[in-house]
Design a protein around this motif. Structure first.
Motif, PDB file in Angstrom:
ATOM      1  N   GLN A 140      46.886  39.399  76.411  1.00 34.73           N
ATOM      2  CA  GLN A 140      48.065  39.092  75.607  1.00 34.73           C
ATOM      3  C   GLN A 140      48.161  40.086  74.469  1.00 34.73           C
ATOM      4  O   GLN A 140      47.203  40.280  73.719  1.00 34.73           O
TER       5      GLN A 140
ATOM      6  N   ASP B   3      53.645  49.656  82.663  1.00 31.02           N
ATOM      7  CA  ASP B   3      52.397  49.036  83.105  1.00 31.02           C
ATOM      8  C   ASP B   3      51.773  49.868  84.217  1.00 31.02           C
ATOM      9  O   ASP B   3      52.397  50.078  85.257  1.00 31.02           O
TER      10      ASP B   3
ATOM     11  N   ALA C  90      53.999  39.790  84.551  1.00 32.57           N
ATOM     12  CA  ALA C  90      54.134  39.800  83.099  1.00 32.57           C
ATOM     13  C   ALA C  90      55.170  38.788  82.645  1.00 32.57           C
ATOM     14  O   ALA C  90      56.132  38.484  83.359  1.00 32.57           O
TER      15      ALA C  90
ATOM     16  N   TRP D  53      53.625  40.270  75.097  1.00 30.34           N
ATOM     17  CA  TRP D  53      53.502  40.762  76.474  1.00 30.34           C
ATOM     18  C   TRP D  53      52.236  40.152  77.045  1.00 30.34           C
ATOM     19  O   TRP D  53      51.121  40.491  76.643  1.00 30.34           O
TER      20      TRP D  53
ATOM     21  N   ARG E 242      50.018  39.545  80.417  1.00 32.24           N
ATOM     22  CA  ARG E 242      49.795  40.177  81.716  1.00 32.24           C
ATOM     23  C   ARG E 242      48.705  39.432  82.472  1.00 32.24           C
ATOM     24  O   ARG E 242      47.711  39.006  81.876  1.00 32.24           O
TER      25      ARG E 242
END
Length: 275
Positions: free
Chosen positions: A69, A84, A91, A139, A141
């Motif tokens: 995060q 990415d 995401a 963000w 992931r």
């Protein structure tokens, strides 16, 4: 209803301030308070222009296992067309300040405070700040766990104002959750929701479960149980909770207590390391 979104302070405290923050790192939870998110703890990311990030959690032995995060700050005009490097990463983006243009599979979406985006693995996307002030967004992931017979979820863009709050049973709406994907949709292996408590509302038992959590306080104040400890948390504080870490809380301020919540869901317990 208007919403407030906490943000990292940046900068650097004066030399007259003593290091008395409440930051804690244990083998069952971590507390990273708002006051520690300063300029010197940011990271830069490949293929991102005019951008820095506070990395709040990452896969690490004895720490987060399923996700990372970030709080990302992009200056006006900055961004990335190659955001990415991991094609297996899914995401969620959640905007807390500023505006942006998200290009998702060739289509443009304009984002503002409160915008929420889900991006499945293998999706082409890019993001650029469009306003006069810096863009701030979360963000989250995760390496997507493929299941034979289940298709990938679709990408989508929405706003939290378009998502109804579901009250927890028996709470008269004092404790509620905004769920951005249906709980019965097993294609999703993570949920990123917004949980809200009205003043005085509580989680009235120690939740102990297989889900790992990342919690970022968007607004308000609360007292949170993390394993055996009760800690005061407020806007901009971040908590990581290991799977099975007991947790409970109560809203302790005059206004709503809200946080952005990550959890891994809808998969068997993994018996060997992810391939």
């Amino acid at each position: 209803m208007s919403h407030r979104y906490a943000s990292s302070p940046g900068g650097l405290p004066p030399q007259t301030q003593t290091p008395s923050d409440s930051a804690v790192f244990t083998n069952s939870y971590a507390l990273i308070p708002h006051s520690t998110m300063r300029d010197i703890v940011t990271s830069f990311l490949p293929h991102w222009d005019r951008t820095r990030a506070w990395i709040l959690s990452r896969p690490l032995s004895g720490f987060a296992e399923t996700f990372s995060q970030y709080i990302v700050e992009t200056e006006p005009g900055g961004g990335s067309d190659r955001p990415d490097p991991d094609p297996q990463a899914e995401a969620v983006l959640f905007v807390t300040r500023g505006t942006a243009r998200l290009r998702l599979d060739g289509a443009d979406h304009m984002l503002e405070e409160g915008s929420y985006c889900y991006i499945p693995p293998g999706t082409s996307w890019g993001l650029h700040a469009t306003g006069a002030e810096p863009l701030r967004f979360h963000w989250i992931r995760k390496a997507y766990q493929v299941v034979d017979g289940l298709a990938l979820p679709e990408a989508f863009v929405t706003h939290e104002d378009k998502v109804a709050s579901d009250p927890m049973p028996g709470t008269e709406g004092k404790w509620s959750t905004k769920r951005f994907v249906p709980v019965e949709d097993l294609r999703h292996d993570m949920h990123v929701n917004i949980v809200a408590f009205e003043p005085g509302a509580i989680i009235p038992f120690a939740e102990t479960h297989v889900m790992e959590h990342g919690l970022y306080v968007l607004e308000g104040k609360g007292v949170y149980r993390l394993n055996t400890d009760w800690v005061e948390v407020g806007p901009g504080d971040y908590m990581w909770l290991r799977a099975f870490c007991p947790q409970a809380c109560y809203a302790a301020g005059p206004g709503r207590f809200r946080y952005l919540l990550y959890k891994d869901v809808n998969r068997h317990a993994t018996l060997r390391p992810f391939g």
